[in-house]
Design an enzyme around this catalytic site. Sequence first.
Site, mmCIF file in Angstrom:
data_model
loop_
_atom_site.group_PDB
_atom_site.id
_atom_site.type_symbol
_atom_site.label_atom_id
_atom_site.label_comp_id
_atom_site.label_asym_id
_atom_site.label_seq_id
_atom_site.Cartn_x
_atom_site.Cartn_y
_atom_site.Cartn_z
ATOM 1 N N ASP A 1 49.871 -44.135 60.253
ATOM 2 C CA ASP A 1 48.791 -43.804 61.181
ATOM 3 C C ASP A 1 47.526 -43.763 60.326
ATOM 4 O O ASP A 1 47.309 -42.825 59.566
ATOM 5 C CB ASP A 1 49.085 -42.430 61.816
ATOM 6 C CG ASP A 1 47.903 -41.889 62.608
ATOM 7 O OD1 ASP A 1 46.925 -42.619 62.806
ATOM 8 O OD2 ASP A 1 47.978 -40.714 63.034
ATOM 9 N N LYS B 1 36.874 -46.001 59.444
ATOM 10 C CA LYS B 1 37.517 -46.653 60.587
ATOM 11 C C LYS B 1 36.508 -46.925 61.707
ATOM 12 O O LYS B 1 36.676 -47.842 62.487
ATOM 13 C CB LYS B 1 38.638 -45.738 61.081
ATOM 14 C CG LYS B 1 39.491 -46.324 62.176
ATOM 15 C CD LYS B 1 40.648 -45.393 62.449
ATOM 16 C CE LYS B 1 41.481 -45.801 63.629
ATOM 17 N NZ LYS B 1 42.575 -44.858 63.859
ATOM 18 N N GLU C 1 48.049 -46.589 69.011
ATOM 19 C CA GLU C 1 48.365 -45.186 68.711
ATOM 20 C C GLU C 1 49.023 -44.446 69.879
ATOM 21 O O GLU C 1 50.063 -43.796 69.688
ATOM 22 C CB GLU C 1 47.098 -44.461 68.246
ATOM 23 C CG GLU C 1 46.683 -44.903 66.852
ATOM 24 C CD GLU C 1 45.239 -44.618 66.505
ATOM 25 O OE1 GLU C 1 44.576 -43.866 67.244
ATOM 26 O OE2 GLU C 1 44.759 -45.154 65.499
ATOM 27 N N ASP D 1 44.798 -39.008 73.770
ATOM 28 C CA ASP D 1 44.682 -39.017 72.314
ATOM 29 C C ASP D 1 43.223 -38.887 71.885
ATOM 30 O O ASP D 1 42.454 -39.846 71.963
ATOM 31 C CB ASP D 1 45.298 -40.340 71.804
ATOM 32 C CG ASP D 1 45.218 -40.496 70.293
ATOM 33 O OD1 ASP D 1 44.676 -39.607 69.622
ATOM 34 O OD2 ASP D 1 45.723 -41.511 69.779
#
Length: 622
Positions: free
Chosen positions: A23, A85, A186, A208
């Site tokens: 992850d 990211k 994810e 999420d």
Amino acid sequence: MLRSQRESAEAEKDHMERVIGIDLGTTNSCVAILEQQTPTVVPNRGGYKTTPSIVAVTEAGKRLVGHIAKRQAITNAENTVYAAKRLIGRKWDSPQVKNALMTTSYNIVEGPHDDVRIELRNKTYSIPEISSMILQEMKMVAEEYLSEPVTKAVITVPAYFNDNQRQATKDAGAIAGLDVIRIINEPTAAALAYGFGKNVDATVAVFDLGGGTFDISILEIGGQGVFKVIATTGDTFLGGEDFDARIIDWLVDGFRAEHGIDLREDRMALQRLRDAAEKAKCELSAVHEAEINLPFIISAASNEALHLQASLTRAKLEELTEDLIERCIEISKQALEDAQLGIEEIEDVILVGGMTRMPAIQRAVQDFFRRAPNRSVHPDEVVAMGAAIQGAALIEDKREMLLLDVTPHALGIMTFGSHFEELIPMNTTVPTSMSKTFTTSRDNQTAVKIIVMQGDSKNAEDNELLGEFILTGLRRAAKGQVEIEVTFEINTDGIVSVDARDLETGQAQSIQVTASSGLTPDEVRRMASDASEFMLERKADDAYESAKQRAETLIASIDGMMAEVERSVGGADFGRDAVEKGRRALDAARAAVQSRDAEAILEQVQRLERTERMFRGVVGGT
Ligand code: AMP
């Protein structure tokens, strides 16, 4: 003892090459493996199950990753990269990059392909390179745990990532020396971990909210191990950092009102504010009031040191971030609409991401879905666990587990008048492909330009340009006489490719959609070779450090016994000989440590161990 067939099969599986699940988070990263059919998160050297996604270069040119990089972020703010990211696969002129330029403490510069680079101590790095450093770290964490090399990985990305972001993540994996066998979303990974081995049969929502992105997916989990995503949507610029930013704004405004100084102009002050804001936010998930104390935050013109002191209540935090939470709920509403489901049809809500610990978010989710969210999964670990489950299923070719994901954005082409012509609609199950026939519009036309885009707007300019290509070498013929079939494909990683074929001659053209941003294959190869060289150096450094430590411990122990050994046996020949031997061993070991040669030190370590045993015999015997 006889082993059952199942145990033998397990043992064999354990000898197969492992696939790690990573992850790669905005704030933290996590690595997991499947061990005896149980997903296990692997702790790093410090014993933590997650590693900050932070990379830094020190003044001495040393690269730091994870907790060690986080710890020095304040004093080395310009050379410490966090939240990379948010920039991966982004174009230089995108609003997201403009936003980052204003808020980050490190230097973001324009790259050669309309992409983004980061400058650290006069060296420029691409974003996939920065991410690869985190991936290398995660790979090493797993290798140390398994005591074997690891090359295969499943990496997760936010469901809402477009093709450019996915390609760039794959590049990061390649640079880190990983064969990325699958990219998965994810929320889907979280659902896999939630339903794995439990025979769940339900329609669930995965909510999420991480450090940088928000994703919501609606899935149907079938009793036969089928995980089918029905809809997914989100926002790659909505996450914990936006909550922190609200607290920072509040602190900066308060300070300006009091002292007339803008703390944003000082990089170190800004980094301290960022740390303090995040800390207060996390505290406020457990308590109702948090103190923020930053002594000597800045100097006034009169050289007087100023302190920042504030008290933030949970209610104030909720007020400052109300619209962000509302936005999550709006997006959730959209996901249900896309899935064509009513709220009452959602049977469970799984919370993922550190931000879902915030009580106001849990409340908002509960109010919206009209049910208490599920608490059975660990929000920080469940995504990596899902990736590990998928990784193992892929190499074991498990047919009893089927993952059906969707593409989060429509794929299409730009046509006349900047119109976006949709070819593959959003929320289509992947892999999928679609063909379209193009004809020439002029006599003897030998080339056609095709612009491939991804996005959800009818107006092409609002969508993400994936790349463009020119079909060349067409047969010369009257206009409309040449028909070329172009096939657009999205694979299971969510990555797009295009193929073209002359329908009359059957001649195929292989087309590379040249990503308009991102790295060329040559650049990826060069960066991968730099990275592997770095890893070799790092391993050599690690080997040197551990040999040196061992040698120094033994040297200190022998040194400490020397006087007593001399006193007790120095009168005899054999004793003098032993002392002399001991001294020579110490000198040789010290010289080896000086030489920085791990092998030479290890050789001396053996000699030292023999000497130490002998000395202990003497000392123990007196
Ligand atoms: P992730 O990307 O899932 O690691 O989530 C990281 C985000 O969750 C960061 O913005 C953290 O500040 C935030 N976070 C972690 N723990 C808490 C907490 N107890 N309360 C509120 N936010 C948290």
